[in-house]
Write a protein that holds these residues in place. Structure first.
Motif, PDB file in Angstrom:
ATOM      1  N   THR A   3       0.858  -1.191   0.000  1.00 49.53           N
ATOM      2  CA  THR A   3       0.000   0.000   0.000  1.00 49.53           C
ATOM      3  C   THR A   3       0.887   1.231   0.000  1.00 49.53           C
ATOM      4  O   THR A   3       2.110   1.133   0.016  1.00 49.53           O
ATOM      5  N   ALA A   4       0.279   2.405   0.028  1.00 52.57           N
ATOM      6  CA  ALA A   4       1.056   3.639  -0.075  1.00 52.57           C
ATOM      7  C   ALA A   4       2.014   3.816   1.101  1.00 52.57           C
ATOM      8  O   ALA A   4       3.164   4.177   0.933  1.00 52.57           O
ATOM      9  N   GLY A   5       1.524   3.553   2.338  1.00 56.15           N
ATOM     10  CA  GLY A   5       2.368   3.716   3.509  1.00 56.15           C
ATOM     11  C   GLY A   5       3.046   2.396   3.850  1.00 56.15           C
ATOM     12  O   GLY A   5       3.092   1.468   3.046  1.00 56.15           O
ATOM     13  N   LEU A   6       3.585   2.323   5.076  1.00 60.89           N
ATOM     14  CA  LEU A   6       4.313   1.122   5.489  1.00 60.89           C
ATOM     15  C   LEU A   6       3.392   0.178   6.246  1.00 60.89           C
ATOM     16  O   LEU A   6       3.501   0.024   7.458  1.00 60.89           O
ATOM     17  N   GLU A 303      11.573   3.598  -6.233  1.00 57.47           N
ATOM     18  CA  GLU A 303      12.054   2.205  -6.141  1.00 57.47           C
ATOM     19  C   GLU A 303      12.479   1.882  -4.699  1.00 57.47           C
ATOM     20  O   GLU A 303      12.206   0.797  -4.182  1.00 57.47           O
ATOM     21  N   ILE A 304      13.120   2.844  -4.061  1.00 54.64           N
ATOM     22  CA  ILE A 304      13.518   2.630  -2.663  1.00 54.64           C
ATOM     23  C   ILE A 304      12.268   2.507  -1.791  1.00 54.64           C
ATOM     24  O   ILE A 304      12.164   1.617  -0.929  1.00 54.64           O
ATOM     25  N   ALA A 305      11.311   3.377  -2.038  1.00 49.99           N
ATOM     26  CA  ALA A 305      10.065   3.324  -1.256  1.00 49.99           C
ATOM     27  C   ALA A 305       9.380   1.972  -1.442  1.00 49.99           C
ATOM     28  O   ALA A 305       8.868   1.381  -0.480  1.00 49.99           O
ATOM     29  N   ASP A 306       9.390   1.453  -2.652  1.00 46.60           N
ATOM     30  CA  ASP A 306       8.761   0.151  -2.921  1.00 46.60           C
ATOM     31  C   ASP A 306       9.444  -0.961  -2.134  1.00 46.60           C
ATOM     32  O   ASP A 306       8.785  -1.826  -1.564  1.00 46.60           O
ATOM     33  N   ARG A 307      10.756  -0.931  -2.091  1.00 47.67           N
ATOM     34  CA  ARG A 307      11.500  -1.952  -1.318  1.00 47.67           C
ATOM     35  C   ARG A 307      11.135  -1.868   0.154  1.00 47.67           C
ATOM     36  O   ARG A 307      11.029  -2.874   0.851  1.00 47.67           O
ATOM     37  N   ARG A 309       8.370  -0.664   1.473  1.00 48.63           N
ATOM     38  CA  ARG A 309       7.004  -1.171   1.684  1.00 48.63           C
ATOM     39  C   ARG A 309       7.004  -2.694   1.719  1.00 48.63           C
ATOM     40  O   ARG A 309       6.374  -3.311   2.576  1.00 48.63           O
ATOM     41  N   ALA A 310       7.717  -3.299   0.777  1.00 47.36           N
ATOM     42  CA  ALA A 310       7.739  -4.766   0.700  1.00 47.36           C
ATOM     43  C   ALA A 310       8.351  -5.349   1.975  1.00 47.36           C
ATOM     44  O   ALA A 310       7.891  -6.374   2.496  1.00 47.36           O
ATOM     45  N   ALA A 311       9.380  -4.673   2.506  1.00 44.77           N
ATOM     46  CA  ALA A 311      10.036  -5.169   3.727  1.00 44.77           C
ATOM     47  C   ALA A 311       9.064  -5.139   4.909  1.00 44.77           C
ATOM     48  O   ALA A 311       9.054  -6.042   5.750  1.00 44.77           O
ATOM     49  N   MET A 312       8.239  -4.128   4.985  1.00 46.58           N
ATOM     50  CA  MET A 312       7.323  -4.006   6.116  1.00 46.58           C
ATOM     51  C   MET A 312       6.139  -4.955   6.000  1.00 46.58           C
ATOM     52  O   MET A 312       5.579  -5.398   6.989  1.00 46.58           O
ATOM     53  N   TRP A 313       5.753  -5.245   4.758  1.00 44.19           N
ATOM     54  CA  TRP A 313       4.571  -6.086   4.542  1.00 44.19           C
ATOM     55  C   TRP A 313       4.741  -7.455   5.216  1.00 44.19           C
ATOM     56  O   TRP A 313       3.786  -8.061   5.683  1.00 44.19           O
ATOM     57  N   THR A 314       5.975  -7.936   5.297  1.00 45.54           N
ATOM     58  CA  THR A 314       6.215  -9.283   5.829  1.00 45.54           C
ATOM     59  C   THR A 314       6.447  -9.292   7.350  1.00 45.54           C
ATOM     60  O   THR A 314       6.864 -10.309   7.912  1.00 45.54           O
TER      61      THR A 314
END
Ligand code: SAM
Ligand code: SF4
Length: 338
Positions: A3-6, A303-307, A309-314
């Motif tokens: 999502t947009a935030g973390l 791209e950094i923001a996407d990484r 977000r992905a790190a927090m999702w898990t």
């Protein structure tokens, strides 16, 4: 999915960023570091000041982070600290800015940090006795910590909070004395249960001082009343200290962070960045996501923001310290950033 935030898949959203500025330290607190120190990160992998500033900017501008806390290791030994704080204070929307420190050097740095835009400090102080301080932190620096505390108060880095960890056989009986001191000086005291994050792996559940013991120690001398204020994502449970007030006239409080026996993982709103540019979604995470490589490889801010977000999702639902399969993270507290 991101999502947009973390956000993570349990519905939590991280808005509070802890940035470790160094893994080095000038103390050797038993619950954190061995006396001989640790193999420090080589300077080539430690983020430069400009890299730290860029990642903080991405977090604030693109990921909804509204609070940034600088920590370590000991953040006051990072030469670029004042510059980094000043750059963070220029961001829009301006995040709240705080620092967790052992206080050594704060007598000199409190005013420049305040002028750079720092809002608050948490100073770690586990004992008021010089001999105990030396047993606990393996350095004779208690007077420096006390000088740092009063300089922070004089510079307006308020409320000045004190973090205390109690250890059996060293300072377990000191909770009332620490509270007496904090009340007299106008500091806000919070006790933290000792967590399994020491480099030596010496933590022992059966020997740790629990939140219940800390409260019993305090109640032998003080009357504690339930705090009607909302706790929100704050890790500390707070109590009002009957008969005492803060410098601003509000009721005095004392906090206990029962990380082990009263976990608050369900309300956790933190994301962490290590000094070498790794995102950790939890203090106790066993995996990290590399932002330094992305940064140095030419990634765009998005791209950094996407990484990130992905790190927090898990992020896991909880730290699992009580699970028999619990494994202490590979990095100690000083290298993660407390
Ligand atoms: N050097 C600074 C300081 O001591 O405040 C910042 C880093 S230190 C790792 C941050 C906080 O973590 C301190 O308040 C310290 O007491 C706490 N801490 C370190 N190891 C801990 C442990 N094993 N359990 C609980 N708290 C710990
Ligand atoms: Fe240093 Fe802070 Fe760890 Fe103590 S708790 S050894 S002051 S990093």
């Amino acid at each position: 999915m991101t999502t947009a935030g973390l956000a993570d898949r349990y519905g939590r959203v991280a808005t509070d960023l802890r940035v470790s500025l160094t893994d080095r330290c000038n103390l050797r607190c038993n619950y954190c570091m061995p006396v001989e120190g640790l193999p420090w990160l080589p300077s080539s992998v430690v983020l430069t000041d400009d890299e730290v500033i860029r990642l903080v900017r991405v977090a604030v501008e693109r990921l909804g982070v509204d609070e940034v806390r600088f920590t370590g290791g000991e953040p006051l030994i990072r030469p670029g600290l004042v510059k980094i704080v000043a750059a963070a204070a220029e961001l829009s929307p301006r995040p709240r800015l705080s620092l967790t420190t052992n206080g050594i050097g704060l007598d000199r740095l409190a005013r420049p940090l305040r002028e750079a835009g720092l809002d608050r400090v948490n100073v770690s102080l586990d004992t008021l006795d010089g001999e105990r301080f030396e047993r606990l932190a393996h350095r004779r620096r208690l007077p420096d910590v006390l000088a740092g505390l009063s300089a922070a108060r004089a510079a307006g880095l308020t409320p000045v909070k004190i973090n205390s960890v109690l250890m059996r056989d060293i300072n377990a009986d000191e909770a009332p004395a620490l509270l007496r001191f904090a009340l007299a000086e106008g500091y806000q005291l919070r006790f933290i249960e000792q967590m399994p994050l020491d480099a030596q792996h010496a933590w022992d559940r059966t020997r740790m001082i629990t939140a219940a013991e800390i409260l019993a120690g305090l109640e032998a001398e003080f009357k504690l009343l339930p705090d009607p204020a909302e706790r929100g994502g704050a890790p500390a449970e707070t109590w009002l200290v009957d008969g005492f007030t803060e410098p601003d006239g509000s009721p005095a409080k004392v906090g206990v962070i029962g990380s082990v026996t009263r976990p608050f993982c369900g309300d956790c709103d933190r994301t962490r960045l290590t000094a070498d540019g790794q995102v950790r979604n939890c203090l106790f995470a066993r995996e990290e996501s590399d932002l330094r490589g992305a940064l140095r490889g030419g990634a765009t801010d998005e791209e950094i923001a996407d990484r990130w977000r992905a790190a927090m999702w898990t992020k896991r639902a909880g730290h699992g310290i009580d699970d028999p399969k619990f494994l202490q993270p590979a990095r100690p507290m000083s290298a993660i950033g407390g």
